[in-house]
Design a protein around this motif. Structure first.
Motif, PDB file in Angstrom:
ATOM      1  N   GLN A 408       0.841  -1.210   0.000  1.00  0.00           N
ATOM      2  CA  GLN A 408       0.000   0.000   0.000  1.00  0.00           C
ATOM      3  C   GLN A 408       0.874   1.258   0.000  1.00  0.00           C
ATOM      4  O   GLN A 408       0.574   2.246  -0.671  1.00  0.00           O
ATOM      5  N   CYS A 409       1.971   1.204   0.782  1.00  0.00           N
ATOM      6  CA  CYS A 409       2.886   2.364   0.830  1.00  0.00           C
ATOM      7  C   CYS A 409       3.509   2.609  -0.535  1.00  0.00           C
ATOM      8  O   CYS A 409       3.651   3.763  -0.974  1.00  0.00           O
ATOM      9  N   VAL A 410       3.888   1.510  -1.207  1.00  0.00           N
ATOM     10  CA  VAL A 410       4.507   1.644  -2.533  1.00  0.00           C
ATOM     11  C   VAL A 410       3.479   2.219  -3.516  1.00  0.00           C
ATOM     12  O   VAL A 410       3.778   3.123  -4.303  1.00  0.00           O
ATOM     13  N   LYS A 411       2.239   1.727  -3.431  1.00  0.00           N
ATOM     14  CA  LYS A 411       1.188   2.175  -4.357  1.00  0.00           C
ATOM     15  C   LYS A 411       0.943   3.683  -4.246  1.00  0.00           C
ATOM     16  O   LYS A 411       0.850   4.388  -5.236  1.00  0.00           O
ATOM     17  N   TYR A 412       0.847   4.167  -3.020  1.00  0.00           N
ATOM     18  CA  TYR A 412       0.497   5.581  -2.842  1.00  0.00           C
ATOM     19  C   TYR A 412       1.715   6.495  -2.641  1.00  0.00           C
ATOM     20  O   TYR A 412       1.564   7.716  -2.623  1.00  0.00           O
ATOM     21  N   GLY A 413       2.902   5.893  -2.445  1.00  0.00           N
ATOM     22  CA  GLY A 413       4.045   6.737  -2.092  1.00  0.00           C
ATOM     23  C   GLY A 413       5.172   6.757  -3.113  1.00  0.00           C
ATOM     24  O   GLY A 413       6.214   7.367  -2.870  1.00  0.00           O
ATOM     25  N   THR A 414       4.987   6.082  -4.270  1.00  0.00           N
ATOM     26  CA  THR A 414       6.086   6.066  -5.249  1.00  0.00           C
ATOM     27  C   THR A 414       6.203   7.433  -5.938  1.00  0.00           C
ATOM     28  O   THR A 414       5.228   7.976  -6.450  1.00  0.00           O
ATOM     29  N   GLU A 415       7.417   7.972  -5.911  1.00  0.00           N
ATOM     30  CA  GLU A 415       7.682   9.294  -6.483  1.00  0.00           C
ATOM     31  C   GLU A 415       8.086   9.167  -7.961  1.00  0.00           C
ATOM     32  O   GLU A 415       8.372   8.060  -8.434  1.00  0.00           O
ATOM     33  N   ALA A 416       8.152  10.308  -8.630  1.00  0.00           N
ATOM     34  CA  ALA A 416       8.491  10.313 -10.064  1.00  0.00           C
ATOM     35  C   ALA A 416       9.840   9.645 -10.342  1.00  0.00           C
ATOM     36  O   ALA A 416      10.029   8.999 -11.380  1.00  0.00           O
ATOM     37  N   ASP A 417      10.784   9.763  -9.398  1.00  0.00           N
ATOM     38  CA  ASP A 417      12.110   9.165  -9.640  1.00  0.00           C
ATOM     39  C   ASP A 417      12.161   7.683  -9.254  1.00  0.00           C
ATOM     40  O   ASP A 417      13.230   7.060  -9.254  1.00  0.00           O
ATOM     41  N   GLY A 418      11.010   7.117  -8.877  1.00  0.00           N
ATOM     42  CA  GLY A 418      10.960   5.678  -8.584  1.00  0.00           C
ATOM     43  C   GLY A 418      11.181   5.338  -7.118  1.00  0.00           C
ATOM     44  O   GLY A 418      10.944   4.205  -6.695  1.00  0.00           O
ATOM     45  N   THR A 419      11.652   6.310  -6.304  1.00  0.00           N
ATOM     46  CA  THR A 419      11.830   6.017  -4.880  1.00  0.00           C
ATOM     47  C   THR A 419      10.465   6.067  -4.190  1.00  0.00           C
ATOM     48  O   THR A 419       9.506   6.628  -4.713  1.00  0.00           O
ATOM     49  N   VAL A 420      10.411   5.444  -3.001  1.00  0.00           N
ATOM     50  CA  VAL A 420       9.131   5.389  -2.289  1.00  0.00           C
ATOM     51  C   VAL A 420       9.180   6.311  -1.072  1.00  0.00           C
ATOM     52  O   VAL A 420      10.082   6.205  -0.242  1.00  0.00           O
ATOM     53  N   ASN A 421       8.204   7.221  -1.005  1.00  0.00           N
ATOM     54  CA  ASN A 421       8.034   8.052   0.191  1.00  0.00           C
ATOM     55  C   ASN A 421       7.025   7.314   1.076  1.00  0.00           C
ATOM     56  O   ASN A 421       5.812   7.384   0.861  1.00  0.00           O
ATOM     57  N   TYR A 422       7.550   6.562   2.059  1.00  0.00           N
ATOM     58  CA  TYR A 422       6.684   5.711   2.883  1.00  0.00           C
ATOM     59  C   TYR A 422       5.771   6.529   3.795  1.00  0.00           C
ATOM     60  O   TYR A 422       4.722   6.047   4.216  1.00  0.00           O
ATOM     61  N   VAL A 423       6.178   7.765   4.107  1.00  0.00           N
ATOM     62  CA  VAL A 423       5.331   8.616   4.955  1.00  0.00           C
ATOM     63  C   VAL A 423       4.061   8.955   4.187  1.00  0.00           C
ATOM     64  O   VAL A 423       2.933   8.748   4.664  1.00  0.00           O
ATOM     65  N   LYS A 424       4.270   9.440   2.967  1.00  0.00           N
ATOM     66  CA  LYS A 424       3.120   9.797   2.131  1.00  0.00           C
ATOM     67  C   LYS A 424       2.282   8.548   1.836  1.00  0.00           C
ATOM     68  O   LYS A 424       1.047   8.564   1.955  1.00  0.00           O
ATOM     69  N   GLY A 425       2.954   7.470   1.458  1.00  0.00           N
ATOM     70  CA  GLY A 425       2.238   6.239   1.105  1.00  0.00           C
ATOM     71  C   GLY A 425       1.353   5.751   2.239  1.00  0.00           C
ATOM     72  O   GLY A 425       0.174   5.437   2.047  1.00  0.00           O
ATOM     73  N   ALA A 426       1.918   5.709   3.459  1.00  0.00           N
ATOM     74  CA  ALA A 426       1.159   5.198   4.611  1.00  0.00           C
ATOM     75  C   ALA A 426       0.009   6.146   4.941  1.00  0.00           C
ATOM     76  O   ALA A 426      -1.120   5.710   5.212  1.00  0.00           O
ATOM     77  N   ASN A 427       0.270   7.443   4.912  1.00  0.00           N
ATOM     78  CA  ASN A 427      -0.774   8.406   5.274  1.00  0.00           C
ATOM     79  C   ASN A 427      -1.922   8.402   4.268  1.00  0.00           C
ATOM     80  O   ASN A 427      -3.091   8.373   4.650  1.00  0.00           O
ATOM     81  N   VAL A 428      -1.583   8.411   2.982  1.00  0.00           N
ATOM     82  CA  VAL A 428      -2.646   8.461   1.970  1.00  0.00           C
ATOM     83  C   VAL A 428      -3.455   7.159   1.990  1.00  0.00           C
ATOM     84  O   VAL A 428      -4.693   7.177   2.002  1.00  0.00           O
ATOM     85  N   ALA A 429      -2.764   6.017   2.039  1.00  0.00           N
ATOM     86  CA  ALA A 429      -3.486   4.728   2.037  1.00  0.00           C
ATOM     87  C   ALA A 429      -4.375   4.616   3.274  1.00  0.00           C
ATOM     88  O   ALA A 429      -5.550   4.244   3.184  1.00  0.00           O
ATOM     89  N   GLY A 430      -3.821   4.941   4.438  1.00  0.00           N
ATOM     90  CA  GLY A 430      -4.596   4.854   5.680  1.00  0.00           C
ATOM     91  C   GLY A 430      -5.778   5.808   5.653  1.00  0.00           C
ATOM     92  O   GLY A 430      -6.904   5.450   6.019  1.00  0.00           O
ATOM     93  N   PHE A 431      -5.540   7.013   5.164  1.00  0.00           N
ATOM     94  CA  PHE A 431      -6.583   8.040   5.130  1.00  0.00           C
ATOM     95  C   PHE A 431      -7.728   7.668   4.182  1.00  0.00           C
ATOM     96  O   PHE A 431      -8.905   7.788   4.532  1.00  0.00           O
ATOM     97  N   MET A 432      -7.395   7.207   2.980  1.00  0.00           N
ATOM     98  CA  MET A 432      -8.440   6.982   1.967  1.00  0.00           C
ATOM     99  C   MET A 432      -9.474   5.967   2.435  1.00  0.00           C
ATOM    100  O   MET A 432     -10.667   6.135   2.208  1.00  0.00           O
ATOM    101  N   LYS A 433      -9.029   4.932   3.109  1.00  0.00           N
ATOM    102  CA  LYS A 433      -9.981   3.899   3.550  1.00  0.00           C
ATOM    103  C   LYS A 433     -10.942   4.468   4.609  1.00  0.00           C
ATOM    104  O   LYS A 433     -12.159   4.283   4.531  1.00  0.00           O
ATOM    105  N   VAL A 434     -10.376   5.186   5.582  1.00  0.00           N
ATOM    106  CA  VAL A 434     -11.221   5.763   6.632  1.00  0.00           C
ATOM    107  C   VAL A 434     -12.153   6.815   6.023  1.00  0.00           C
ATOM    108  O   VAL A 434     -13.344   6.877   6.346  1.00  0.00           O
ATOM    109  N   ALA A 435     -11.612   7.623   5.111  1.00  0.00           N
ATOM    110  CA  ALA A 435     -12.408   8.696   4.499  1.00  0.00           C
ATOM    111  C   ALA A 435     -13.601   8.114   3.742  1.00  0.00           C
ATOM    112  O   ALA A 435     -14.733   8.592   3.873  1.00  0.00           O
ATOM    113  N   LYS A 436     -13.365   7.057   2.971  1.00  0.00           N
ATOM    114  CA  LYS A 436     -14.455   6.454   2.193  1.00  0.00           C
ATOM    115  C   LYS A 436     -15.518   5.879   3.132  1.00  0.00           C
ATOM    116  O   LYS A 436     -16.714   6.014   2.887  1.00  0.00           O
ATOM    117  N   ALA A 437     -15.064   5.246   4.218  1.00  0.00           N
ATOM    118  CA  ALA A 437     -16.024   4.672   5.179  1.00  0.00           C
ATOM    119  C   ALA A 437     -16.841   5.783   5.823  1.00  0.00           C
ATOM    120  O   ALA A 437     -18.058   5.662   6.002  1.00  0.00           O
TER     121      ALA A 437
END
Ligand code: NDP
Length: 444
Positions: A408-437
């Motif tokens: 999930q972190c990789v899905k939502y946190g992969t940057e243009a240069d291919g590296t993964v921003n795990y902070v963004k990935g974890a926050n966006v993935a965690g947030f989207m599920k709660v927000a939709k519910a």
């Protein structure tokens, strides 16, 4: 309101809650872009509803110490958000506990629990009771006094507490025993219970093991082998010791462990026998890490944290804000390749900024330490079925959950240069599920 306006408004309303504001700011600034893609979120003022806890209980706890003196502490339970399942989160007993710290922990817990793939909302509780130096009977009386107030607000389908700093198997046992007596039911309304009364195999190990599994997933993205790597760990409690145990079994070298008084340094790595000593020191003799240095004649840094030593990987596993900008600078200068957080919010915003800028593998606690609450979720599932799984089954599920969180972190946190921003990935993935519910359930 726009996400950034909500943050400013919370700063105005809660100026004396720095930890809470720190946690909220980190999430809001990383999800803002995604949030703005959904105008319906703003119409429903979703972000403000998600930042404010559903409710907070705070109460006086009076108990009698061994000398017959009456002691008073403050107790709390924050029920933050139950959009995806019952409130779930640990109880902390530490003299520093206050509403700001518990609000930050309950807020973080909501996103972490969302990432686990299991149906759990977020909550946290605790007290400014200091268990250090207390007798077993004093701890028991305190736990009973805490639950005498708390029991009416919790339940297997409403709010399920667990352990955290200062609360391990002993304290959970005392709290669950008293809860059962008051509530007159036996459905397992606590996790981290003893194996004889509904606990899950691998729950004590889960946070530490889970953090190592997450680390392995991160290292695999860069083809790095854990074997022989030097790892600096802080803390010497539940999370730190089981992190060390799993690392040793994989051939890594654990070079530091610590407590609030200082750090031990073993450049060639501690042995299994030495780790066993630390485990007994902490759980049976309830001693200090300094005694390890005396027993094994190793270096001890009095009053210092581990981050100045040369290591490949750092795993902060003690408490919030225990690794600051200067520590991060030193770790990076010493060539650290990965930081995976066992504790909740152990790195300050400045430290996080440096790790992200350096593009090392950096995993925030809400992703890396989610293994503990995941196995708590599995404990709840086993309790509902009145059935228990083997250690192998639980461990396999834990590994698969940590892999899923990483994905999930990789899905939502992969940057243009291919590296993964795990902070963004974890926050966006965690947030989207709660927000939709929350959107689906209306304004409640
Ligand atoms: P423990 O009480 O078992 O151990 C805590 C360790 O951290 C001890 O070594 C303690 O030292 C040290 N510590 C605590 N406070 C401070 C401080 N202010 N400064 C320096 N060192 C400190 O707790 P856990 O191992 O359960 O929890 C550690 C961290 O992991 C916390 O951030 C917790 O929220 C987080 N966590 C725990 C989970 C779990 O399943 N237990 C799950 C997910 C996250 P001392 O003995 O001197 O106090």
């Amino acid at each position: 309101m726009k996400a950034s306006e909500v943050l400013n408004d919370l700063k105005r309303r809660f100026p004396n809650e720095p930890e809470y504001l720190q946690a909220v700011e980190e999430v809001i600034t990383t999800i803002e872009e995604e949030y703005n893609k959904h105008p319906e979120f703003e119409r429903y003022n979703l972000i403000e509803r998600l930042c404010l806890p559903d409710r907070i209980f705070s109460f006086r706890i009076s108990w009698v110490d061994d000398k017959g003196k009456v002691q008073n502490n403050m107790g709390y339970r924050i029920q933050h958000n139950n959009a995806i399942g019952p409130y779930k989160g640990g109880i902390r007993f530490h003299s520093s506990v206050n509403q700001s710290i518990l609000k930050f922990l309950a807020f973080e817990q909501t996103f972490k629990n969302s990432l686990t793939t299991l149906p759990m909302g977020g909550g946290k509780g605790g007290s400014d009771f200091n268990p250090k130096g207390k007798s077993d009977m004093e701890v028991m009386r305190f736990c009973q006094a805490y639950v005498a107030e708390l029991w009416r607000h919790i339940g297997a389908e409403t709010d399920v507490p667990a352990g955290d700093i200062g609360v391990g198997g002993r304290e959970v046992g005392y709290m669950y025993g008293y809860y059962k007596k008051m509530a007159r039911e036996n459905t397992g309304t606590f996790t981290g219970k003893g194996l004889e009364f509904g606990g899950s195999l691998v729950r004590p190990e889960a946070t530490g093991y889970g953090n190592v599994y997450f680390l392995l997933n991160m290292l695999a993205t860069r083809g790095i082998d854990i074997k022989g790597k030097k790892v600096a760990i802080s803390g010497s409690g539940n999370v730190a010791t089981y992190t060390a145990k799993k690392l040793l079994s994989l051939g890594a070298k654990v070079v530091t462990m610590s407590d609030s008084n200082g750090t031990i340094y073993v450049p060639d790595g501690i042995t299994e026998e030495q780790l066993d000593y630390i485990f007994k020191l902490k759980n049976i003799y309830r001693g200090r890490i300094k005694e390890f240095a005396e027993e094994y004649d190793c270096e001890y840094f009095d009053g210092e944290r581990p981050w100045k030593v040369k290591c490949d990987i750092a795993m902060p596993s003690a408490t919030q804000n225990e690794l600051d900008g200067d520590d991060a600078k030193m770790l990076l200068e010493n060539g650290v390749i990965a930081v995976s957080e066992g504790a909740n919010m152990p790195s300050t915003p400045e430290a996080v900024r440096q790790f992200l800028e350096a593009k090392i593998l950096y995993a925030p606690g809400k992703a890396a330490n989610a293994g503990g609450v995941s196995v708590s979720g599995l404990e709840m599932a086993q309790n509902s079925q009145k059935f228990s799984w083997s250690a192998e089954e639980v461990d396999a599920k834990l590994q698969s959950i940590m892999k899923n969180i990483h994905e999930q972190c990789v899905k939502y946190g992969t940057e243009a240069d291919g590296t993964v921003n795990y902070v963004k990935g974890a926050n966006v993935a965690g947030f989207m599920k709660v927000a939709k519910a929350m959107m689906a359930q209306g304004i409640i």
